[in-house]
Design a protein around this motif. Structure first.
Motif, PDB file in Angstrom:
ATOM      1  N   CYS A  39      16.129  39.239  29.560  1.00  0.00           N
ATOM      2  CA  CYS A  39      17.313  38.489  29.979  1.00  0.00           C
ATOM      3  C   CYS A  39      18.310  39.425  30.644  1.00  0.00           C
ATOM      4  O   CYS A  39      18.072  40.633  30.745  1.00  0.00           O
ATOM      5  N   THR A  41      21.034  40.646  29.653  1.00  0.00           N
ATOM      6  CA  THR A  41      21.485  41.749  28.793  1.00  0.00           C
ATOM      7  C   THR A  41      20.492  42.910  28.876  1.00  0.00           C
ATOM      8  O   THR A  41      20.894  44.083  28.964  1.00  0.00           O
ATOM      9  N   PHE A  50      24.760  49.198  29.271  1.00  0.00           N
ATOM     10  CA  PHE A  50      25.024  48.527  27.991  1.00  0.00           C
ATOM     11  C   PHE A  50      23.999  49.041  26.995  1.00  0.00           C
ATOM     12  O   PHE A  50      22.991  49.648  27.360  1.00  0.00           O
ATOM     13  N   HIS A  64      15.186  41.605  22.445  1.00  0.00           N
ATOM     14  CA  HIS A  64      15.814  40.777  21.416  1.00  0.00           C
ATOM     15  C   HIS A  64      15.304  39.336  21.490  1.00  0.00           C
ATOM     16  O   HIS A  64      15.590  38.539  20.620  1.00  0.00           O
ATOM     17  N   VAL A  89      18.607  38.068  16.111  1.00  0.00           N
ATOM     18  CA  VAL A  89      19.081  39.261  16.831  1.00  0.00           C
ATOM     19  C   VAL A  89      20.112  40.051  16.030  1.00  0.00           C
ATOM     20  O   VAL A  89      20.016  41.265  15.878  1.00  0.00           O
ATOM     21  N   ARG A  90      21.108  39.337  15.521  1.00  0.00           N
ATOM     22  CA  ARG A  90      22.258  40.056  14.935  1.00  0.00           C
ATOM     23  C   ARG A  90      22.047  40.246  13.433  1.00  0.00           C
ATOM     24  O   ARG A  90      21.569  39.350  12.748  1.00  0.00           O
ATOM     25  N   GLU A 115      22.641  44.743  16.489  1.00  0.00           N
ATOM     26  CA  GLU A 115      21.785  43.745  17.146  1.00  0.00           C
ATOM     27  C   GLU A 115      20.464  44.383  17.567  1.00  0.00           C
ATOM     28  O   GLU A 115      20.470  45.425  18.236  1.00  0.00           O
ATOM     29  N   ILE A 118      19.700  45.795  21.168  1.00  0.00           N
ATOM     30  CA  ILE A 118      20.949  45.829  21.934  1.00  0.00           C
ATOM     31  C   ILE A 118      21.905  46.875  21.349  1.00  0.00           C
ATOM     32  O   ILE A 118      22.345  47.801  22.038  1.00  0.00           O
ATOM     33  N   GLU A 151      15.152  32.340  21.087  1.00  0.00           N
ATOM     34  CA  GLU A 151      16.438  33.068  21.048  1.00  0.00           C
ATOM     35  C   GLU A 151      17.386  32.546  22.124  1.00  0.00           C
ATOM     36  O   GLU A 151      18.538  32.183  21.810  1.00  0.00           O
ATOM     37  N   ILE A 155      21.227  30.298  21.645  1.00  0.00           N
ATOM     38  CA  ILE A 155      22.538  30.545  22.270  1.00  0.00           C
ATOM     39  C   ILE A 155      23.153  29.217  22.728  1.00  0.00           C
ATOM     40  O   ILE A 155      24.333  28.960  22.520  1.00  0.00           O
ATOM     41  N   MET A 294      29.242  32.930  21.888  1.00  0.00           N
ATOM     42  CA  MET A 294      28.417  34.145  21.915  1.00  0.00           C
ATOM     43  C   MET A 294      27.498  34.194  20.703  1.00  0.00           C
ATOM     44  O   MET A 294      27.901  33.810  19.612  1.00  0.00           O
ATOM     45  N   ASN A 295      26.267  34.651  20.924  1.00  0.00           N
ATOM     46  CA  ASN A 295      25.320  34.901  19.833  1.00  0.00           C
ATOM     47  C   ASN A 295      24.997  33.600  19.074  1.00  0.00           C
ATOM     48  O   ASN A 295      25.364  32.504  19.512  1.00  0.00           O
TER      49      ASN A 295
HETATM   50  C1  BGC Z   1      22.050  37.888  23.214  1.00  0.00           C
HETATM   51  C2  BGC Z   1      23.024  37.709  22.077  1.00  0.00           C
HETATM   52  C3  BGC Z   1      23.885  38.935  21.944  1.00  0.00           C
HETATM   53  C4  BGC Z   1      24.548  39.261  23.267  1.00  0.00           C
HETATM   54  C5  BGC Z   1      25.466  40.485  23.233  1.00  0.00           C
HETATM   55  C6  BGC Z   1      22.781  38.286  24.473  1.00  0.00           C
HETATM   56  O1  BGC Z   1      21.856  38.527  25.491  1.00  0.00           O
HETATM   57  O2  BGC Z   1      21.345  36.692  23.446  1.00  0.00           O
HETATM   58  O3  BGC Z   1      22.322  37.452  20.883  1.00  0.00           O
HETATM   59  O4  BGC Z   1      24.861  38.723  20.947  1.00  0.00           O
HETATM   60  O5  BGC Z   1      23.548  39.450  24.248  1.00  0.00           O
HETATM   61  O6  BGC Z   1      24.903  41.635  22.764  1.00  0.00           O
END
Ligand code: BGC
Length: 351
Positions: A39, A41, A50, A64, A89-90, A115, A118, A151, A155, A294-295
């Motif tokens: 994705c 991210t 990031f 994730h 994820v978290r 996470e 991430i 996942e 969201i 978010m999340n």
């Molecule tokens: C994820 C979330 C995450 C966010 C920030 C997104 O791509 O789906 O689960 O909290 O990134 O890190």
């Protein structure tokens, strides 16, 4: 075992590493990775913009968005060998806030969370990983590899849950719902809107191709023009584009009593000249709500599982536009115009 890793903060450091088997201290359930979704991210993490490595290391296992199969689980875990699972994820960090302690880690009031793939916790892009039962979601076996969409669906499930909560303050009986951005998140937001019986309109820049076709196959309406020229005044708008100019349009448009939800945000340095005074006037006079989301927590993962299970599997399959064997990870990027969801295949044999 093979893992796809980056060195956070270093551009293009993506590589396959040979890592030891996951330690039992990571959790009692051992999972074999089937697929990993990519994705925006991940793209930022790969670009070195990031991501944070776990403390004491200089690399991070990516991933994730996942789906896998349980290969080892104690009876007390509630999981059994062969279960189709997705890791949430978290996870709670060392100093969880009140929301985190209530299982509402998606609403964390600090930044103490970690996470997978991430922030300070290795991701799922490795042949095997372990976790605790409370961080795993079981999916119906028939979803198979489509579970990789859980996942991202979690969201939008959270966004929809929030919108519904806000709607309960008075009367929110939407005549129209607008979704901006027809990427994976936008398409899944549209899917959940259609499942709720709403008249959904999706906006993106493509005149034709897969994204318009996927929107129409849902029974929603696709638009490639500007939202401001569409004449729509939606009761619910969900921005999944993350583009500053599109967000400006979404904020300007909306019915009185409506909810505008943002699930993405623009990169630093991309801004617009939004007249905040005028926007405030529209929001106050119209009792409108601007919401950021978010999340997702365990409840949203369950809602997402129900949404995916109710969806047409052929439609979900069309979202997975490129499936790339792990060894060919360098072919994942850049995105191609008709890409929706790119997935990394860890288990080349069909189940
Ligand atoms: C994820 C979330 C995450 C966010 C920030 C997104 O791509 O789906 O689960 O909290 O990134 O890190």
């Amino acid at each position: 075992m093979k893992a796809l890793t980056v060195q956070p903060g270093r551009k293009d450091s993506l590589e396959i590493r040979d890592l030891p088997e996951p330690p039992v201290s990571d959790g009692s359930v051992l999972v074999e990775c089937m697929e990993i979704g990519l994705c925006g991210t991940d793209v930022e993490i790969i670009a070195g913009e990031f991501g944070e490595a776990p403390r004491g290391t200089d690399f991070l296992v990516l991933g994730h968005e996942s789906v896998g199969r349980v290969v080892e689980a104690p009876t007390s875990s509630g999981f059994a060998t062969g279960d189709l699972v997705v890791g949430m994820v978290r996870r709670l960090g060392s100093n969880p806030c009140e929301a985190c302690l209530k299982g509402e880690w998606d609403m964390c009031r600090g930044h103490e969370y970690v996470e997978h793939g991430i922030k300070q916790l290795h991701g799922f892009a490795r042949e095997r990983w372990r976790t605790h039962p409370e961080s795993l979601v079981r999916l119906p076996a028939e979803l198979g590899r489509l579970g990789v969409l859980l996942e991202p669906a979690s969201i939008v499930a959270k966004a929809w849950e929030n919108i519904t909560h806000i709607g309960r303050r008075s009367v929110l009986a939407p005549s129209s719902v607008v979704v901006t951005g027809a990427g994976p998140i936008g398409l899944l937001a549209a899917l959940l809107g259609v499942q709720r019986g709403f008249d959904v309109h999706v906006f993106d820049i493509f005149e034709d191709g897969l994204k318009p076709s996927l929107v129409r196959a849902l029974g929603a309406t696709y638009h490639h023009g500007r939202l401001s020229e569409s004449g729509l005044s939606p009761d619910i708008a969900i921005d999944c584009s993350g583009s500053a100019t599109v967000i400006e349009e979404v904020v300007k448009i909306g019915a009185p009593g409506g909810v505008t939800c943002l699930v993405g945000f623009p990169r630093a340095g991309t801004s617009t000249q939004l007249d905040l005074g005028l926007a405030a006037l529209q929001f106050v006079l119209g009792n409108r709500v601007l919401l950021g989301s978010m999340n997702a927590n365990a409840r949203h993962f369950s809602q997402a599982a129900a949404a995916l299970t109710a969806a047409d599997p052929a439609w979900l399959e069309r979202m997975l536009t490129r499936r790339i064997p792990l060894e060919q990870y360098r072919e994942m990027l850049p995105y191609r115009p008709d890409d929706v969801k790119i997935v990394l295949d860890f288990a080349p044999h069909p189940i």
